[in-house]
Enzyme design. Structure first.
Site, short mmCIF file in Angstrom:
data_model
loop_
_atom_site.label_atom_id
_atom_site.label_comp_id
_atom_site.label_asym_id
_atom_site.label_seq_id
_atom_site.Cartn_x
_atom_site.Cartn_y
_atom_site.Cartn_z
CE LYS A 22 41.73 49.69 3.27
NZ LYS A 22 41.32 50.48 4.45
CB SER B 150 43.73 47.55 14.86
OG SER B 150 42.67 46.90 14.22
CE LYS C 1 46.63 47.10 12.57
NZ LYS C 1 45.92 46.15 11.71
CE LYS D 193 41.09 56.61 9.56
NZ LYS D 193 40.03 55.68 9.19
CG ASP E 24 38.45 48.24 4.09
OD1 ASP E 24 38.55 49.20 4.86
OD2 ASP E 24 38.07 48.37 2.90
CB THR F 25 34.59 52.53 14.23
OG1 THR F 25 35.68 51.67 13.86
CG2 THR F 25 34.54 53.70 13.28
#
Ligand code: NAD
Length: 427
Positions: free
Chosen positions: A112, A356, A76, A100, A152, A196
């Site tokens: 990523k 998410s 992810k 994370k 992103d 966030t």
């Protein structure tokens, strides 16, 4: 290779991330093979993405997907569209996602993606073609149980909408859970827009309760007034704090009596500059919020903002890192020497990826909890994550005085990865 002003070679982003890994493995007393496993991605896929440009020319872009580690679940992590991004950066970012996601307790590994492109130079049609081309090229290694991308830098919910549509076309059925942070009308969730910043506000409150005796009336100064900073300010004010300074690249606004955050957001949206906010003192330096009198300072803009050069000007008792990498390691050391606590990015700004996860769970069930319930779930997860890191930090610090909150977060994250890899037989 990047060099400093004196011409010395600077460590690359990946080298820095590997250094963090090495430190965590040592500090947590984990065996060396854990480092060997985590210092390399499981898979790197490089694709070419041909796009017919508006002027008839054929452009061929290079796209990457780094699938770093899957011990805890599907990969992810976001997809970045940026002209300077390198494959090496993508590996570093994927490694950070593994750490994370593990820290946040999510059933995910880390990944990523990236495309070397300046999305601002593309027309909307070209951007759509590129987004769809990326998915077609990578479809064999993506999927709701395999690898679940999100936005992103340089990508957004519209890009996710094109991507989930393209992926669904490739498979011949709707697959909502294959991408997250989609627009609410296309299986997204309205909380994602502010997740966030909301998470940062919850973490600020939890830290204030532990170290300042409460959040109500605490002063908070925020550098950066984009998605993270605006919603951090908005929710912190709702939770009882007083936002005394905010800034963007146009400069800063300072008002020790408190800024009307909703008004500041409206001004920023309408005029593009937070300094058009009609009240308070205007300061030209966009870094000014880092230096004002405030209990909590939140660097919510970009990396490398609190450095050895300016750390002595920071007066706050708590730093909450909304941005990724805003405090350099040397500056962090100096802050701890003065008794300042730095709540690290990996914990403070995880609200986006936790949201998410909630969207993915909703999509897998073809069900939506609605905004209020989703936000309550997000808040609970963030509070629980803070508590776990706080307890580990206090415990480690009773044995070693130079331990940081970041170290505690890293050790928790590595512990979970270690246990998963061990029972899988990978170590
Ligand atoms: P954004 O582009 O929406 O906002 C960035 C803001 O910072 C803008 O207002 C810009 O004017 C301001 N800014 C830039 N340089 C500045 C400077 N030197 N001083 C003061 N202000 C400056 O970006 P964002 O999505 O809010 O991301 C900000 C940071 O948060 C990044 O480090 C990002 O990686 C991190 N982050 C964001 C998310 C998310 O979901 N948006 C999730 C995790 C981490």
């Amino acid at each position: 290779m990047q060099r400093d002003r004196a011409g010395r070679a600077l460590a690359s982003f990946l080298e820095n991330v590997l250094e963090i890994l090495r430190r965590g493995v040592k500090l947590g007393g984990f065996p060396e093979p854990l480092y060997k496993q985590l210092s390399r991605p499981e898979r790197i896929v490089i694709v070419k993405i041909p796009v017919r440009m508006d002027d008839g020319r054929l452009e061929v872009f290079e796209g990457y997907r780094v699938q770093h580690n899957s011990a805890l679940g599907p990969y992810k992590g976001g997809i970045r569209f940026h002209p300077e991004v390198t494959l090496e950066d993508d590996v570093a970012l994927a490694t950070l996602m593994t750490l994370k996601n593990s820290l946040a307790g999510l059933p995910y590994g880390g990944g990523k993606g990236a495309v070397r492109v300046n999305p601002r130079e593309l027309s909307v049609r070209e951007l759509e073609e590129l987004s769809r081309g990326y998915v077609r090229a990578l479809a064999p290694v993506l999927g709701e149980q395999v690898d679940i991308p999100a936005p992103d830098v340089g990508t957004d919910p519209q890009v996710m909408a094109w991507m989930v549509d393209e992926y669904s076309k490739v498979l011949g059925r709707n697959v909502p859970a294959a991408f997250t942070a989609k627009p609410p009308v296309l299986w997204g969730n309205p909380v994602r827009e502010y997740a966030t910043g909301f998470g940062c506000a919850v973490i600020s409150r939890e830290a204030a309760e532990k170290y300042l005796g409460g959040f109500r009336g605490c002063s908070l100064a925020i550098q950066g007034f984009g998605n993270t900073g605006q919603w951090h300010a908005y929710w912190a004010a709702k939770l009882g704090a007083k936002v005394v300074a905010v800034s963007d690249t146009s400069g800063a606004v300072y008002d020790p009596e408190g800024i009307d955050v909703e008004r500041a957001i409206e001004v920023k949206r309408k005029t593009g500059k937070v300094t058009n906010y009609p009240e308070g003192e205007k300061l030209r330096d966009p870094q000014a919020p880092l230096y004002v009198d405030a209990d909590i300072v939140a660097p919510d803009a970009i990396e490398n903002q609190i450095t050895v050069e300016n750390v002595d000007k920071v007066k706050a008792k708590i730093i909450v890192e909304g941005a990724n990498g805003p405090t350099t390691p040397e500056a962090e050391k100096k802050l701890y020497e003065r008794g300042v606590v730095v709540i690290p990015d990996i914990l403070a700004n995880a609200g986006g990826v936790v949201m998410s996860y909630l969207e993915w769970v909703e999509n897998l069930q073809w069900y939506s909890w609605g905004e209020e319930e989703t936000r309550a779930r997000l808040e609970r997860i963030m509070m629980n994550n803070f508590q776990r890191v706080y307890e580990r930090y206090e415990e480690l610090r009773s044995r070693r005085s130079d331990v940081t909150f970041r170290d505690a977060a890293l050790v928790i994250s590595l512990q979970r990865l270690y246990e998963a890899m061990k029972v899988r037989g990978w170590l």
